[in-house]
Design a protein around this motif. Structure first.
Motif, PDB file in Angstrom:
ATOM      1  N   HIS A  77      47.400  11.224  96.217  1.00  0.00           N
ATOM      2  CA  HIS A  77      46.919  12.473  95.137  1.00  0.00           C
ATOM      3  C   HIS A  77      47.622  13.341  94.950  1.00  0.00           C
ATOM      4  O   HIS A  77      47.638  14.186  94.118  1.00  0.00           O
ATOM      5  CB  HIS A  77      45.924  13.384  96.607  1.00  0.00           C
ATOM      6  N   ARG A 137      49.894  11.909  92.346  1.00  0.00           N
ATOM      7  CA  ARG A 137      48.919  12.097  91.664  1.00  0.00           C
ATOM      8  C   ARG A 137      48.588  13.664  90.128  1.00  0.00           C
ATOM      9  O   ARG A 137      48.919  13.726  89.230  1.00  0.00           O
ATOM     10  CB  ARG A 137      47.856  11.422  91.470  1.00  0.00           C
ATOM     11  N   ASP A 138      48.878  14.371  91.325  1.00  0.00           N
ATOM     12  CA  ASP A 138      48.507  15.731  90.663  1.00  0.00           C
ATOM     13  C   ASP A 138      49.610  16.595  90.985  1.00  0.00           C
ATOM     14  O   ASP A 138      49.359  17.645  91.195  1.00  0.00           O
ATOM     15  CB  ASP A 138      47.057  16.446  91.772  1.00  0.00           C
ATOM     16  N   TRP A 139      50.267  16.675  91.459  1.00  0.00           N
ATOM     17  CA  TRP A 139      52.007  16.946  91.114  1.00  0.00           C
ATOM     18  C   TRP A 139      52.026  18.197  90.050  1.00  0.00           C
ATOM     19  O   TRP A 139      52.393  19.014  89.854  1.00  0.00           O
ATOM     20  CB  TRP A 139      53.705  16.170  91.556  1.00  0.00           C
ATOM     21  N   GLY A 140      52.109  17.537  88.942  1.00  0.00           N
ATOM     22  CA  GLY A 140      51.943  18.457  87.637  1.00  0.00           C
ATOM     23  C   GLY A 140      51.099  19.821  87.984  1.00  0.00           C
ATOM     24  O   GLY A 140      51.749  20.827  87.736  1.00  0.00           O
ATOM     25  N   VAL A 141      49.934  19.638  88.500  1.00  0.00           N
ATOM     26  CA  VAL A 141      48.967  20.753  88.621  1.00  0.00           C
ATOM     27  C   VAL A 141      49.352  21.267  89.423  1.00  0.00           C
ATOM     28  O   VAL A 141      49.359  22.946  89.568  1.00  0.00           O
ATOM     29  CB  VAL A 141      47.891  19.815  89.077  1.00  0.00           C
ATOM     30  N   ILE A 142      49.865  20.774  91.317  1.00  0.00           N
ATOM     31  CA  ILE A 142      50.518  21.395  91.577  1.00  0.00           C
ATOM     32  C   ILE A 142      51.786  22.105  91.669  1.00  0.00           C
ATOM     33  O   ILE A 142      51.574  23.699  92.003  1.00  0.00           O
ATOM     34  CB  ILE A 142      50.933  20.761  93.070  1.00  0.00           C
ATOM     35  N   ARG A 143      52.794  21.820  90.631  1.00  0.00           N
ATOM     36  CA  ARG A 143      53.588  22.563  90.281  1.00  0.00           C
ATOM     37  C   ARG A 143      53.150  23.860  89.779  1.00  0.00           C
ATOM     38  O   ARG A 143      54.134  24.744  89.276  1.00  0.00           O
ATOM     39  CB  ARG A 143      54.607  21.326  89.733  1.00  0.00           C
ATOM     40  N   GLU A 144      52.326  23.579  88.969  1.00  0.00           N
ATOM     41  CA  GLU A 144      51.829  24.885  87.960  1.00  0.00           C
ATOM     42  C   GLU A 144      51.916  25.955  88.429  1.00  0.00           C
ATOM     43  O   GLU A 144      52.037  27.327  88.089  1.00  0.00           O
ATOM     44  CB  GLU A 144      51.393  24.637  86.887  1.00  0.00           C
ATOM     45  N   ARG A 145      51.303  26.052  89.781  1.00  0.00           N
ATOM     46  CA  ARG A 145      50.191  26.228  90.686  1.00  0.00           C
ATOM     47  C   ARG A 145      50.810  26.631  92.161  1.00  0.00           C
ATOM     48  O   ARG A 145      50.386  27.416  92.661  1.00  0.00           O
ATOM     49  CB  ARG A 145      48.669  26.569  90.957  1.00  0.00           C
TER      50      ARG A 145
END
Length: 171
Positions: A70, A73-81
């Motif tokens: 997970h 998969r979600d690293w881009g969203v995590i990096r933004e926040r």
């Protein structure tokens, strides 16, 4: 519309436990209570910051194998926040547990567990401040109910204590 029972194979695939909210909430409460008891036993032997770090480090190691796919998969969203996530992690995890372990050096486990029902108030406040998310009426009622529980415990169920305390302050 009828509800069909899931196949027996699904019961062991991990989805069964995800659909057991009462069991999961009971386990959560047990872990919180156990954390306070272990923290009280460790008080005076292990510094609060070290205990908090060890708790979350080992929790991280236990959860990482389950969360890895997970995270990828979600690293881009995590990096933004990431900034907000770091602030929430430091305040909501590191600081809270460190303060709880520090408090356990000076009071009972039961007294420190009074911090837990205050959690919804902190979550609501941070949600508003950091994310601009306002409470729904049902959520506000839940926070109010939780605070009433804290007040009931602090007053030992005796509301006349408030009257006595307020008259003492006024004099």
């Amino acid at each position: 519309m009828s509800v069909s029972n899931p196949p027996q194979a699904d019961a062991w695939s991990g989805s069964w436990i995800a659909n057991q909210p009462y069991l999961l909430l009971s386990i959560t409460s047990l872990c919180w209570a156990g954390n306070a008891i272990v923290g009280r036993l460790a008080a005076g032997h292990i510094p609060p910051v070290t205990l908090s770090f060890l708790r979350w480090f080992f929790a991280f190691l236990i959860v990482l194998p389950f969360a890895w796919k997970h995270l990828v998969r979600d690293w881009g969203v995590i990096r933004e926040r990431l900034g907000i996530m770091v602030v929430l992690s430091v305040t909501g995890i590191g600081a809270f547990n460190t303060m709880q372990y520090w408090a356990l050096e000076h009071t009972s486990a039961l007294n420190t567990l009074l911090l837990q029902p205050a959690g919804p108030l902190f979550v609501a406040t941070w949600s508003l401040v950091l994310l601009g998310v306002r409470l729904t009426l049902a959520q506000a009622f839940g926070v109010l109910l939780s605070m009433c529980g804290v007040l009931t415990i602090l007053l030992h169920g005796d509301l006349t204590t408030l009257k006595t305390s307020s008259s003492t302050v006024a004099t």
